[in-house]
Design a protein around this motif. Structure first.
Motif, PDB file in Angstrom:
ATOM      1  N   LEU A 271       0.848  -1.196   0.000  1.00 59.94           N
ATOM      2  CA  LEU A 271       0.000   0.000   0.000  1.00 59.94           C
ATOM      3  C   LEU A 271       0.889   1.253   0.000  1.00 59.94           C
ATOM      4  CD1 LEU A 271      -3.252   0.423   0.714  1.00 59.94           C
ATOM      5  CD2 LEU A 271      -2.280   1.340   2.834  1.00 59.94           C
ATOM      6  N   PRO A 272       0.572   2.283  -0.843  1.00 59.11           N
ATOM      7  CA  PRO A 272       1.360   3.530  -0.790  1.00 59.11           C
ATOM      8  C   PRO A 272       1.195   4.214   0.570  1.00 59.11           C
ATOM      9  CG  PRO A 272       0.000   3.443  -2.767  1.00 59.11           C
ATOM     10  CD  PRO A 272      -0.464   2.327  -1.879  1.00 59.11           C
TER      11      PRO A 272
ATOM     12  N   GLU B 299       4.013  11.498   6.171  1.00 52.86           N
ATOM     13  CA  GLU B 299       4.113  11.526   7.641  1.00 52.86           C
ATOM     14  C   GLU B 299       4.253  10.121   8.210  1.00 52.86           C
ATOM     15  OE1 GLU B 299       4.521  13.843  10.056  1.00 52.86           O
ATOM     16  OE2 GLU B 299       4.901  15.099   8.307  1.00 52.86           O
ATOM     17  N   ARG B 300       3.485   9.229   7.653  1.00 51.79           N
ATOM     18  CA  ARG B 300       3.536   7.832   8.077  1.00 51.79           C
ATOM     19  C   ARG B 300       4.941   7.272   7.855  1.00 51.79           C
ATOM     20  NH1 ARG B 300       1.263   4.052  11.282  1.00 51.79           N
ATOM     21  NH2 ARG B 300       2.408   2.184  10.763  1.00 51.79           N
ATOM     22  N   GLN B 301       5.482   7.585   6.680  1.00 52.06           N
ATOM     23  CA  GLN B 301       6.804   7.069   6.327  1.00 52.06           C
ATOM     24  C   GLN B 301       7.875   7.572   7.301  1.00 52.06           C
ATOM     25  OE1 GLN B 301       7.832   4.793   4.532  1.00 52.06           O
ATOM     26  NE2 GLN B 301       9.934   5.196   3.910  1.00 52.06           N
TER      27      GLN B 301
ATOM     28  N   VAL C 143       3.074 -10.888   9.865  1.00 50.25           N
ATOM     29  CA  VAL C 143       3.653  -9.797   9.085  1.00 50.25           C
ATOM     30  C   VAL C 143       5.131  -9.579   9.435  1.00 50.25           C
ATOM     31  CG1 VAL C 143       3.595  -7.272   8.860  1.00 50.25           C
ATOM     32  CG2 VAL C 143       1.509  -8.592   8.525  1.00 50.25           C
ATOM     33  N   GLY C 144       5.479  -9.726  10.708  1.00 49.63           N
ATOM     34  CA  GLY C 144       6.878  -9.555  11.109  1.00 49.63           C
ATOM     35  C   GLY C 144       7.778 -10.513  10.358  1.00 49.63           C
ATOM     36  N   ARG C 145       7.339 -11.759  10.289  1.00 51.83           N
ATOM     37  CA  ARG C 145       8.143 -12.770   9.597  1.00 51.83           C
ATOM     38  C   ARG C 145       8.195 -12.487   8.087  1.00 51.83           C
ATOM     39  NH1 ARG C 145       5.720 -18.213  10.741  1.00 51.83           N
ATOM     40  NH2 ARG C 145       4.200 -17.286   9.353  1.00 51.83           N
ATOM     41  N   ASP C 146       7.053 -12.083   7.512  1.00 50.18           N
ATOM     42  CA  ASP C 146       7.019 -11.762   6.074  1.00 50.18           C
ATOM     43  C   ASP C 146       7.973 -10.616   5.734  1.00 50.18           C
ATOM     44  OD1 ASP C 146       5.075 -13.659   5.910  1.00 50.18           O
ATOM     45  OD2 ASP C 146       3.413 -12.249   5.664  1.00 50.18           O
ATOM     46  N   LEU C 147       7.948  -9.579   6.576  1.00 51.20           N
ATOM     47  CA  LEU C 147       8.821  -8.427   6.331  1.00 51.20           C
ATOM     48  C   LEU C 147      10.291  -8.847   6.374  1.00 51.20           C
ATOM     49  CD1 LEU C 147       6.986  -5.788   8.533  1.00 51.20           C
ATOM     50  CD2 LEU C 147       7.398  -5.538   6.079  1.00 51.20           C
ATOM     51  N   MET C 148      10.620  -9.668   7.364  1.00 52.62           N
ATOM     52  CA  MET C 148      12.015 -10.102   7.502  1.00 52.62           C
ATOM     53  C   MET C 148      12.421 -10.947   6.305  1.00 52.62           C
ATOM     54  SD  MET C 148      14.653  -9.611   9.304  1.00 52.62           S
ATOM     55  CE  MET C 148      14.190  -9.042  10.947  1.00 52.62           C
TER      56      MET C 148
ATOM     57  N   GLY D 251      -0.524   1.283   8.686  1.00 54.01           N
ATOM     58  CA  GLY D 251      -1.165   1.143   9.993  1.00 54.01           C
ATOM     59  C   GLY D 251      -1.810  -0.221  10.182  1.00 54.01           C
ATOM     60  N   ASP D 252      -2.459  -0.733   9.125  1.00 47.81           N
ATOM     61  CA  ASP D 252      -3.133  -2.035   9.245  1.00 47.81           C
ATOM     62  C   ASP D 252      -2.131  -3.148   9.494  1.00 47.81           C
ATOM     63  OD1 ASP D 252      -5.531  -0.850   8.867  1.00 47.81           O
ATOM     64  OD2 ASP D 252      -5.795  -1.474   6.773  1.00 47.81           O
ATOM     65  N   CYS D 253      -1.013  -3.106   8.780  1.00 56.43           N
ATOM     66  CA  CYS D 253      -0.003  -4.148   8.984  1.00 56.43           C
ATOM     67  C   CYS D 253       0.656  -3.997  10.351  1.00 56.43           C
ATOM     68  CB  CYS D 253       1.044  -4.114   7.875  1.00 56.43           C
ATOM     69  SG  CYS D 253       0.384  -4.694   6.293  1.00 56.43           S
TER      70      CYS D 253
END
Ligand SMILES: [Zn+2]
Ligand SMILES: [Zn+2]
Length: 253
Positions: free
Chosen positions: A26-27, A31-33, A94-99, A41-43
């Motif tokens: 998601l773009p 500020e979020r970045q 999500v933590g594992r996916d990101l890693m 936020g959802d992730c």
């Protein structure tokens, strides 16, 4: 770089290339970045911090809300060469996916997000005692060439950059990995122990340790059984007079 220049630069980069969430693409708003780079936020809402109830030795988190320091059943019967480990988030979802994307998907920029996530480890007051030599868990040179970077070293840099006031951290890549191992995640516990035998060595030239002994902070992306960081600690204990060896990781497997 000052915070202001960094923000301006970030805004320009964000305008040219709107950043995407590293988990769902998601773009992201500028500020979020800035507050949570590469994470929407959802992730973020699905990430589970280890929180305040965790084993005082291996860092494993538990559901219970008790606050008495304890040692858990997972590590109680084991000799670990570290004094203690602290992890930031549970290594699921999500933590594992990101890693996974960070390490295997050429998404090196996610190191900035993991740096922010690593802020969580400072909840442990034992890490606030003075200064530490920061030692990333090394990659084998062949794997380093394939991947282009050592994720633990990227994380160590972020940890140092974002360290709280009063804590002095210096990067000291003292260790080398001399044996290429099967990925730990693919092995059961007994094979993990055998897999890691004689894997790490310290570099030839080491600085003298402080008189009271070195305080070393090992950094890894994921701590699962603690065997990898313990093997690293055992090698360091041969090379230095040690005051304390702690380990931190973004995720706890
Ligand atoms: Zn997302
Ligand atoms: Zn434990």
């Amino acid at each position: 770089m000052s915070g202001r220049v960094s923000r301006v630069r970030q805004a320009v980069i964000g305008w040219l290339y709107p950043p995407l969430c590293g988990a769902c693409d998601l773009p992201l708003e500028a500020e979020r970045q800035l507050s949570k780079p590469f994470l929407c936020g959802d992730c973020e809402a699905t990430l589970v911090p280890i929180g305040s109830h965790y084993c005082r030795v291996c860092g494993q988190g538990f559901e219970s809300t008790g606050t008495v320091p304890f040692r858990c059943a997972n590590c109680g019967d084991r000799e670990l060469a570290i004094d203690f480990a602290v992890s930031a988030y549970r290594g699921s979802g999500v933590g594992r996916d990101l890693m996974h994307r960070f390490k295997y998907g050429r998404q090196r920029q996610l190191g900035r997000l993991f740096g922010v996530m690593l802020d969580e480890v400072w909840r442990d007051e034992r890490l606030h005692e003075g200064s530490w030599w920061v030692v990333p868990v090394p990659l084998h040179p062949r794997r380093l060439r394939e991947r282009g970077f050592n994720q633990s070293r990227e994380l160590a840099r972020e940890l140092i950059r974002r360290a709280p006031a009063g804590v002095r951290l210096t990067l000291q890549p003292f260790l080398r990995r001399v044996k290429q191992t099967t990925r730990q995640a693919q092995l059961d516990r007994r094979d993990r122990l055998a897999n890691l035998y004689d894997v790490f060595e310290s570099r030839k030239k080491l600085p003298p340790a402080p008189a009271e002994g070195a305080r070393i902070l090992l950094v890894d992306d994921v701590i699962t059984t603690g065997t990898t960081v313990s093997e690293c600690a055992a090698v360091l204990r041969e090379g230095f007079k040690i005051k304390k060896i702690a380990a931190v990781s973004v995720l706890r497997g």
